[in-house]
Design an enzyme around this catalytic site. Structure first.
Site, short mmCIF file in Angstrom:
data_model
loop_
_atom_site.label_atom_id
_atom_site.label_comp_id
_atom_site.label_asym_id
_atom_site.label_seq_id
_atom_site.Cartn_x
_atom_site.Cartn_y
_atom_site.Cartn_z
N ASP A 502 -18.37 -69.51 9.44
CA ASP A 502 -19.05 -68.35 10.52
C ASP A 502 -20.05 -68.59 10.50
O ASP A 502 -21.06 -68.85 9.73
CB ASP A 502 -18.07 -67.54 10.60
CG ASP A 502 -17.74 -66.11 11.59
OD1 ASP A 502 -18.61 -66.86 12.93
OD2 ASP A 502 -16.84 -65.63 11.90
N ASP A 572 -14.00 -64.73 20.69
CA ASP A 572 -13.01 -64.35 19.69
C ASP A 572 -11.52 -63.56 20.26
O ASP A 572 -11.25 -62.68 19.89
CB ASP A 572 -13.63 -62.92 19.01
CG ASP A 572 -14.73 -63.60 18.10
OD1 ASP A 572 -14.12 -64.36 17.22
OD2 ASP A 572 -15.53 -62.68 17.25
C1 GLA Z 1 -16.39 -63.46 14.09
C2 GLA Z 1 -15.52 -64.75 13.91
C3 GLA Z 1 -13.95 -64.00 14.60
C4 GLA Z 1 -13.83 -63.60 12.25
C5 GLA Z 1 -14.73 -62.24 12.00
C6 GLA Z 1 -14.68 -62.09 10.77
O1 GLA Z 1 -16.55 -62.11 14.95
O2 GLA Z 1 -15.77 -64.37 15.17
O3 GLA Z 1 -13.16 -65.05 13.92
O4 GLA Z 1 -13.40 -64.44 11.81
O5 GLA Z 1 -15.91 -62.66 12.17
O6 GLA Z 1 -15.14 -61.01 10.50
#
Ligand code: GLA
Length: 754
Positions: A502, A572
């Protein structure tokens, strides 16, 4: 196929031609990019505009310099040691080379993929075993990620141009004939005796002599990425880009130009995807001589010094043309990305991808080992393959406020560490996957306390926290080595089969302690090169690891990242209605097998909206299928109902991953409905998806399908039979819309052929 003859340089793919001419003054001019032709199209151009010796402002230049008569957007902005900022490139030589050019340190389209590896994740190893319960097979190899540059079918045209003051541009064009794809990259080399500063070093410069073209870009926000936007190119310059150090959610580094009357199934269109994951700029300029498109690294924050003899490699652009509308353009990109860009280990549609359960929306930061194991047990009952432990597992990570950089398990949550959890998951029959954010560090972390100098920071300025975190300076070898050692320790600690990488903030305070003041303009790009270096080490050292990239959802969804990770978390936002627009927009350039898509609960955690199980499944099954919800709250029978979809994906996932996509009904403004289908390359199978109002409100009782064989008979899973002709002309009968965001999924199999 490529030819060089009498100053005419021609690239042919199966259905397209790209043609250039060296004019009487030695300038490399663009003649044509479009349908396949054997003609010399330079001759057919109006002579008043293109006479030798005419004003360079009128010439369709393949490499445009500033300050010497061409006043449109330049390809490159050099500053010579005497302070002059001008260039006019003239032809030196051209040659055809077998295979693909190499771009050291930069991802780029590969020659091809090795044949389908055997075995692997999950039970999707054979189509004939469909609907059988999934059995996991661990520890099997898949053959090396070969990346041989000499290969059948790909050729490279290298054209060397030089400016009189000493900057050389080597334009490289590789032709993927079978995929109708051409890639282009540029090496800028200093052939003078003194340093040259590059204030811009573009990847693409392409002139169209039309006055009327539309520009499509893929724009949005966090939780609403890649929405397709189309508008006429008006007089002057319009652009999309990013100065964030990552492409970001607002604009994707790809664009399509098309004629105003081009639609999904007809008309001319040209697609361009930058193979780059940092700040970028795409500009379209409409002026007196037509339209010029330029693409490349964003010139803001960019200044690269070339010492005598040094070269700068500008990232690759992949391009394709279709005269059969946007649908065909997308299919050309999809097949090229699948066959030539994704890591070979994962590129074959028949190579199974694990069905995963991600813990994020189920737990956020609030869990312990027992809770995870209950969730895992529920996942097993839904016949899921892999359990992904998302954020929150490492020391002091109970919110976004601390812990990034300290990649050791929090003993309060995981008393036996990751190896203990992994062992228990494996005993349940689940593989283990993990979330990390290796580019970031929390101010409140042991890593930051030990190495405060590892972050990007401008001396004398307060360093900006975004999501309570700083950026590590990936342009520095020692910092990368530190991160690499941490990753290795993690991946060697237990069998981690999947890694979600990420990146939850844009870059700021971009300044590297390792570079002198005059080289600070290189840091943004060196950061991206550093990222590629780390992902290259990762994929080389752990060739069986499934890497999924993510940047707060789809903030870094580009062909650069797809070289390392075959899937990227698309957004997300898992709401079915939102995903209609997001996945629709993403699909113009990127294939379904790259789109991380999860089934989640209702009301949706991002939007509070509800949608039927079928609608949510339709979207999730049209990407790399997974789940992201607290399955412990579902009764055993409900988990078993969800398992039906897992089995569907095992049986038909290869069709989604490798089939031809036809967008049947585009989501409307309000995202209230959409329909699409995947057809196997031999046209014997199809999966059809319809969501929301696309299911008909009485006005649209049937869905017209595409891509099927007219004189064949297809049966659906209930045994209803249709001829291809009926489905193509009368359409598939629809059940009608009922309830909030209904959805329908059909699998059609050819049972007879004339
Ligand atoms: C980002 C990712 C999510 C999740 C969060 C965790 O927003 O896109 O899918 O993994 O971080 O903090």
């Amino acid at each position: 196929m490529m030819t060089i003859s009498n100053g005419l340089l021609t690239l042919h793919t199966a259905h397209t031609t790209y043609q250039m001419t060296v004019d009487a003054d030695g300038r490399l001019c663009h003649n044509w990019y479009g349908c396949k032709t054997e003609e010399n199209l330079w001759d057919s151009r109006p002579t008043h505009a293109f006479d030798p010796g005419c004003w360079p402002d009128q010439l369709p230049l393949e490499c445009a310099g500033p300050g010497l008569g061409d006043n449109r957007l330049p390809s490159v902005l050099p500053e010579y040691a005497d302070g002059s900022r001008a260039a006019d490139f003239r032809f030196v030589r051209a040659e055809v080379r077998p295979g693909k050019y190499a771009l050291p340190g930069l991802p780029n389209f590969r020659l091809g993929s090795p044949p389908n590896p055997q075995g692997g994740f999950g039970g999707e190893r054979s189509r004939s075993e469909m609907n059988e319960t999934c059995r996991l097979r661990r520890g099997e190899g898949y053959g090396a990620c070969g990346d041989d540059r000499q290969g059948a079918g790909v050729e490279t045209l290298a054209v060397t141009l030089r400016d009189a003051a000493g900057l050389e541009a080597e334009l490289l064009y590789s032709v993927y004939e079978d995929c109708d794809l051409i890639t282009r990259a540029v090496f800028y080399t200093n052939r003078s005796e003194a340093p040259i500063k590059l204030h811009q070093a573009g990847s693409l410069c392409l002139d169209f002599d039309q006055q009327q073209l539309d520009l499509m870009t893929f724009d949005g926000v966090w939780a609403g990425e890649h929405l397709a936007q189309r508008r006429p190119i008006f007089s002057g310059v319009q652009s999309v880009g990013s100065t964030r150090g990552i492409p970001g959610h607002a604009h994707n580094p790809a664009a399509i130009l098309c004629r105003p009357d081009t639609g999904e199934t007809c008309g001319d269109c040209w697609g361009f995807a930058l193979v780059y994951s940092g700040s970028f700029l795409i500009q379209a300029e409409r002026g007196e001589a037509g339209i010029r498109l330029t693409m490349g690294v964003h010139p803001q924050h960019f200044c690269w010094t070339l010492e005598p003899g040094e070269s700068f490699a500008a990232p690759e652009v992949a391009m394709a043309f279709s005269d059969q509308g946007l649908g065909e353009l997308s299919r050309r990109f999809h097949s090229a990305i699948r066959r030539h860009l994704l890591p070979p280990r994962w590129s074959d549609p028949e190579a199974p991808r694990p069905v995963l359960l991600n813990s994020w929306e189920a737990c956020y930061f609030d869990f312990n080992e027992n809770k995870l194991l209950e969730l895992a047990q529920a996942a097993k009952e839904a016949e899921i393959d892999l359990f992904v432990l998302d954020d929150g597992w490492f020391q002091n990570r109970n919110s976004t406020e601390a812990g990034l950089g300290d990649w050791t398990a929090d003993p309060r949550k995981l008393p036996e560490g990751l190896p203990g959890l992994c062992k228990k998951l494996n005993a349940l029959g689940l593989d283990f996957g993990l979330w990390v954010e290796p580019e970031a560090v929390s101010p409140n972390s042991d890593l930051h306390r030990a190495h405060p100098d590892w972050v990007l920071e401008i001396p004398g300025r307060e360093t900006l926290e975004i999501r309570h975190q700083y950026n590590l300076d990936l342009s520095r070898e020692d910092v990368r080595e530190g991160i690499w050692q941490q990753l290795r320790a993690l991946l060697d600690s237990c069998p981690i089969r999947y890694l979600k990488w990420d990146m939850n903030r844009s870059l700021a305070n971009v300044y590297s302690a390792a570079l002198p003041p005059e080289r600070q303009g290189e840091v943004y790009h060196r950061y991206v090169l550093g990222l590629y270096d780390l992902q290259q080490r990762l994929t080389r050292t752990y060739p069986d690891l499934l890497l999924e990239n993510c940047a707060s959802g789809g903030g870094r969804y580009d062909c650069g990242m797809l070289y390392y990770s075959p899937q990227i978390w698309c957004s997300d936002n898992t709401d079915a209605r939102s995903r209609l627009g997001i996945q629709h927009g993403t699909s113009y350039l990127y294939p379904a097998c790259t789109m991380g898509a999860h089934f989640s609960t209702v009301p949706n955690h991002n939007t509070g909206r509800t949608a039927s199980v079928e609608a949510r499944m339709a979207l999730a099954l049209s990407g790399t299928f997974g789940f992201e919800l607290d399955l412990t709250r579902y009764a055993q029978e409900e988990r078993q109902e969800l398992a039906v979809y897992v089995r569907w994906y095992r049986a038909h996932g290869a069709l989604v991953r490798g089939g031809d996509l036809y967008r049947l009904i585009a989501p409307e403004e309000a995202d209230s409905g959409g329909a699409w289908m995947f057809v196997s390359p031999d046209r014997t199978e199809a999966a059809v998806f319809a969501v929301g109002t696309a299911l008909g409100d009485g006005l649209r009782p049937r869905l017209l399908l595409q891509g099927l064989e007219e004189h064949a008979v297809y049966a659906d899973e209930d045994g209803a039979q249709y001829t291809g002709g009926q489905l193509l002309r009368q359409g598939l009968p629809l059940p009608g819309a009922w309830g909030e965001v209904p959805g329908c999924i059909w699998y059609l199999k050819q049972i007879e052929r004339e």
